[in-house]
Design an enzyme around this catalytic site. Sequence first.
Site, PDB file in Angstrom:
ATOM      1  N   LYS A   1     -28.163   8.842   8.267  1.00 34.27           N
ATOM      2  CA  LYS A   1     -28.746  10.159   8.538  1.00 34.27           C
ATOM      3  C   LYS A   1     -30.255  10.067   8.779  1.00 34.27           C
ATOM      4  CE  LYS A   1     -25.268  12.601   5.757  1.00 34.27           C
ATOM      5  NZ  LYS A   1     -24.513  13.272   6.837  1.00 34.27           N
TER       6      LYS A   1
ATOM      7  N   GLN B   1     -29.557  15.054   2.835  1.00 32.59           N
ATOM      8  CA  GLN B   1     -30.225  15.892   3.824  1.00 32.59           C
ATOM      9  C   GLN B   1     -31.711  16.042   3.536  1.00 32.59           C
ATOM     10  OE1 GLN B   1     -28.794  16.964   6.565  1.00 32.59           O
ATOM     11  NE2 GLN B   1     -26.722  16.346   6.021  1.00 32.59           N
TER      12      GLN B   1
ATOM     13  N   CYS C   1     -17.713  20.121   4.983  1.00 33.78           N
ATOM     14  CA  CYS C   1     -17.462  19.524   3.661  1.00 33.78           C
ATOM     15  C   CYS C   1     -18.144  20.335   2.561  1.00 33.78           C
ATOM     16  CB  CYS C   1     -17.915  18.069   3.611  1.00 33.78           C
ATOM     17  SG  CYS C   1     -16.987  16.975   4.707  1.00 33.78           S
TER      18      CYS C   1
ATOM     19  N   HIS D   1     -22.260  19.692  -1.146  1.00 32.06           N
ATOM     20  CA  HIS D   1     -21.303  18.976  -0.304  1.00 32.06           C
ATOM     21  C   HIS D   1     -20.151  18.515  -1.189  1.00 32.06           C
ATOM     22  CE1 HIS D   1     -19.794  15.583   2.152  1.00 32.06           C
ATOM     23  NE2 HIS D   1     -20.419  16.108   3.183  1.00 32.06           N
TER      24      HIS D   1
ATOM     25  N   ASP E   1     -28.785  14.718  -4.815  1.00 32.29           N
ATOM     26  CA  ASP E   1     -28.166  14.321  -3.552  1.00 32.29           C
ATOM     27  C   ASP E   1     -29.221  14.510  -2.462  1.00 32.29           C
ATOM     28  OD1 ASP E   1     -26.857  14.141  -1.121  1.00 32.29           O
ATOM     29  OD2 ASP E   1     -25.273  15.567  -1.608  1.00 32.29           O
TER      30      ASP E   1
END
Length: 404
Positions: free
Chosen positions: A218, A195, A359, A115, A192
Amino acid sequence: MFRQDFPILNDINNPVVYLDNGATTQKPQAVINAVRDYYIAENANPLRGLYSLSVKATEAYEKARQSVAKFINAKESCEIIFTRNTTESLNLIAYSYGMSKIQENDEIVISILEHHSNILPWQMVAKAKKATLKYMYTDVEGNISDEEILSKITEKTKIVSITQVSNVLGVKTPLEKIIKRAHAVGAIVVVDGAQGAPHLATDVQKLDCDFYAFSGHKMLAPMGIGVLYGKKSLLEEMPPFLRGGEMIDMVTEQDATFAPLPEKFEAGTPNVSGAIGLKAAIDYLNNVGFDKIEAQEKELMDLAYTELAKIPYVTIYGPKNPALRYGVLSFNIEGVHPHDVSSLVDYHGNIALRAGHHCAQPLLKFLKTPSTNRISFYFYNTKEDVYKFIEQIKQVRKWMGYND
């Protein structure tokens, strides 16, 4: 089973099919109630008052931190820093760790799956420090090979920053192999988890990552609350990211000393309601259980992939085996721009899906497409949602004037 807990999904006047969970999730009543109750009964500035309301607010804020630490199995709650979102967490690492540790000719390694939030901070550090930013590339399905890991992570590598799950392809990266290789050459690893954390049970001690970042919104929590986990030894040696109230020990006219962890990285009035909402979200997710979450999402993904693959003018990106996808499926319809697809299925079927570059423009360029449509599931989605989506997708080219 859980759908009744989400007010926005039970609005009979606006029966939305919500398939944009990769962008943000809907909120259960339990989270809404937790935030509301805080403002009704406990609202005060934490850490700054000795009166009962401030003490209650402080206790609630720190209980939320403890809940997050347990959720990802951090060793100590002081290793949990509250931020606004994953983007701020990654920038904190880049500015505070990267800018103080990276030297000229050092290498920073990321992947083509990233991202923009995990690309731009490292571009900044590399340019400022005259270092080299390197990419690990994938095969056509989004898999990073062992050879790519070994060839890109070298003795010059000081930082590896990698997504846990791609927000475009839904593929899970081989974190264990990447972390092992990075540590073998003396590099630190940033994950990261934006997700990943909502969809997978995550144990940062087992992973042995050095930093882990994710966003509350999220995973059922309010917007504006994020998390940065960092190993205590690393956080203690890093300079503050922001400076101001609450992050100090002592301030004189010309100098200052800083508070211990975690306050050193939490300048100013914190987002107490967001942290409380995050705790309520974690409680809800723990009640659901990640076994159920993964099972429901895999069932939906298998159905969506199978049905979408039957449509001759649809191109699906990423793994051909739907079992290798975690909540995300990107596709295109021949002759129809993704923005038109999104607008048409919204207009005709009140279906919410994503369209654009997500993104992740370097990845889209690598995939040889400027944009895609993206559906992303969460455990409250149903097979009925998938069937409604497929029904609408089959009509898109007709609505655009094609005679299929």
